[in-house]
Design an enzyme around this catalytic site. Structure first.
Site, PDB file in Angstrom:
ATOM      1  CG  ASP A  96      -2.049   1.002   1.058  1.00 24.15           C
ATOM      2  OD1 ASP A  96      -2.144   1.643  -0.011  1.00 24.15           O
ATOM      3  OD2 ASP A  96      -2.829   1.173   2.016  1.00 24.15           O
ATOM      4  CB  SER A  97       0.444   4.405  -1.779  1.00 27.92           C
ATOM      5  OG  SER A  97      -0.750   4.851  -1.152  1.00 27.92           O
ATOM      6  N   GLY A  99      -0.641   6.301   1.743  1.00 25.32           N
ATOM      7  CA  GLY A  99      -1.618   7.398   1.767  1.00 25.32           C
ATOM      8  C   GLY A  99      -2.566   7.269   2.951  1.00 25.32           C
ATOM      9  CG  PHE A 100      -5.842   4.226   5.052  1.00 23.13           C
ATOM     10  CD1 PHE A 100      -7.137   4.651   4.811  1.00 23.13           C
ATOM     11  CD2 PHE A 100      -5.578   3.546   6.230  1.00 23.13           C
ATOM     12  CE1 PHE A 100      -8.152   4.408   5.727  1.00 23.13           C
ATOM     13  CE2 PHE A 100      -6.585   3.290   7.154  1.00 23.13           C
ATOM     14  CZ  PHE A 100      -7.874   3.724   6.902  1.00 23.13           C
ATOM     15  CD  GLN A 204      -9.750   7.328  -1.348  1.00 19.31           C
ATOM     16  OE1 GLN A 204     -10.794   7.361  -0.695  1.00 19.31           O
ATOM     17  NE2 GLN A 204      -8.689   6.617  -0.942  1.00 19.31           N
ATOM     18  CG  ASP A 281      -5.952  -5.419   2.581  1.00 20.94           C
ATOM     19  OD1 ASP A 281      -6.581  -4.761   1.724  1.00 20.94           O
ATOM     20  OD2 ASP A 281      -5.642  -4.946   3.686  1.00 20.94           O
ATOM     21  CB  CYS A 333     -10.032 -26.096  10.479  1.00 23.63           C
ATOM     22  SG  CYS A 333      -8.590 -25.213   9.894  1.00 23.63           S
ATOM     23  CB  CYS A 335      -4.968 -24.928   9.914  1.00 25.31           C
ATOM     24  SG  CYS A 335      -5.413 -24.713  11.645  1.00 25.31           S
ATOM     25  CB  CYS A 338      -7.768 -27.518  13.364  1.00 24.54           C
ATOM     26  SG  CYS A 338      -8.284 -25.829  13.711  1.00 24.54           S
ATOM     27  CG  HIS A 365      -8.327 -21.745  12.992  1.00 25.34           C
ATOM     28  ND1 HIS A 365      -8.796 -22.855  12.331  1.00 25.34           N
ATOM     29  CD2 HIS A 365      -9.402 -20.928  13.179  1.00 25.34           C
ATOM     30  CE1 HIS A 365     -10.091 -22.726  12.146  1.00 25.34           C
ATOM     31  NE2 HIS A 365     -10.489 -21.571  12.647  1.00 25.34           N
TER      32      HIS A 365
HETATM   33 ZN    ZN Z   1      -7.674 -24.577  11.866  1.00 19.65          ZN
END
Ligand code: ZN
Length: 384
Positions: A96-97, A99-100, A204, A281, A333, A335, A338, A365
């Site tokens: 990201d630039s 700016g925010f 914007q 994101d 899940c 992952c 889990c 997770h």
């Molecule tokens: Zn998980």
């Protein structure tokens, strides 16, 4: 380069974004490494986690120009030839630039047509960011995708402030495009097959639909590599966010990727996908993990096959009720948290005694949950 493969009856798009570090299947979600790390995870761990969910797409991460400029600073990044090498990331990266962050984090800002002077939120030092300087810092960071330096007017903002934000954002995006075009013609990297660095402009216009449309139309003239919708998920009702997206997407080229910045909850991501958004994101998976909030499957699929809804719930793992719970964190899940034989009771215990491992296990997770959500969205679009 972006290849659009399919548009679903709902409006959702399925495509591939080609970058210098690989091809990413869209729609996709980018975990956030603002300061050079997805909180509690190493780059290798993040890479393995992303590949574990879907080995057919290149892992991707997001970082931030404002934070990287302040720390570690451009001298360190230059010394290591960019953030990829510095943090050990071999996948795609977007920055990201700044700016925010300049407008939301720093103190005592002075805005001019040229750029913005601000005081660092860390040590109070004064700095000036211009569109050209943001591009230069992003070139030193060396991300695959650079965001144009934009002006976020805050929320809520008066119509006059939003008009000013749109005008300045267009002017600054032009200056960013000129800087990047000149950069590419003067570096050897321009000889590579894939464009080494892509520039995305940020639309914007707050919740004013006519100004959103105007911003999109002006930025499309610049023929950037992609377009983002910025300045949303900042406190406005979800319906106004959807209306703002609907005001923008019809005016964006179909053959360029679209990125909705900073969004959001799983149901908001699905709604945005159905409005033609390809990239996302959000801090939610990792921020929630640190606070002990876990995203849970309700059954073995998060997304209904017809894209009508997402099915999930949230669990407060720190609750007393978890004290003797022998179940894995999320029984559906796959992952490592889990499937590693750990109980909810044990993870709750780690939070209770402030072990850093707690946030790490739930971050793994929650990020997996978001990546799985995107994979199921891609499958649902593909299968119809
Ligand atoms: Zn998980």
């Amino acid at each position: 380069m972006f290849t659009l493969q399919k548009t679903h009856a709902s409006g959702a798009r399925r495509g591939t974004l080609h970058t210098a570090h690989g091809a990413i299947e869209t729609p996709f979600f980018m975990p956030i490494a603002t300061k050079g790390a997805v909180k509690t995870l190493s780059a290798t761990e993040l890479w393995n986690l992303e590949q574990h969910v879907d080995a057919t797409t290149t892992p991707v991460v997001l970082s931030n120009t404002y934070h990287q400029f302040l720390r570690p600073g451009v001298d360190v990044l230059r010394h290591f030839k960019g953030l990829h090498a510095f943090m050990g990331w071999k996948g795609t990266m977007l920055t990201d630039s700044g700016g925010f962050q300049v407008f939301s984090l720093s103190h005592l800002r002075k805005l001019t047509d040229n750029g913005v002077e601000f005081q660092s939120h860390i040590d109070g030092k004064r700095h000036v960011f211009t569109p050209e300087f943001s591009m230069e810092v992003q070139s030193i960071i060396g991300a695959d995708i650079w965001m144009a330096f934009d002006y976020f007017p805050g929320y809520p903002a008066t119509r006059e402030e939003v008009e000013h934000s749109v005008a300045l954002t267009t002017d600054w995006a032009k200056r960013c495009k000129e800087w990047v075009d000149a950069y590419h013609t003067t570096t050897e990297q321009s000889q590579q097959r894939e464009k080494p660095h892509q520039l995305f402009a940020i639309v914007q216009g707050s919740t004013c639909t006519d100004l959103r449309e105007q911003s999109a139309k002006e930025l499309v003239q610049l023929e950037c590599d992609g377009y983002a919708v910025g300045g949303l998920a900042v406190g406005e009702p979800a319906e106004e966010m959807y209306t703002a997206i609907e005001a923008v997407t019809p005016h964006l080229p179909t053959d360029k990727p679209r990125y909705l910045m900073g969004v959001g909850m799983p149901e908001q991501i699905l709604e945005a996908v159905k409005r033609g958004i390809d990239m996302f994101d959000c801090v939610l998976p990792t921020r929630n993990a640190r606070h002990g909030t876990v995203f849970l499957h309700q059954d073995d699929q998060i997304v209904a096959g017809d894209l009508s809804q997402v099915r999930y719930s949230k669990l407060n793992i720190r609750g007393e009720v978890m004290r003797l719970d022998t179940q894995p964190l999320d029984p559906y899940c796959h992952c490592s948290t889990c499937t590693g034989g750990l109980s909810r009771a044990y993870i709750r215990h780690l939070y209770t005694v402030d072990e850093p491992l707690a946030a790490r296990l739930t971050s793994v997770h929650n990020i997996t949950f978001y990546l799985q959500l995107m994979k199921e969205i891609r499958t649902a679009i593909q299968s119809q």
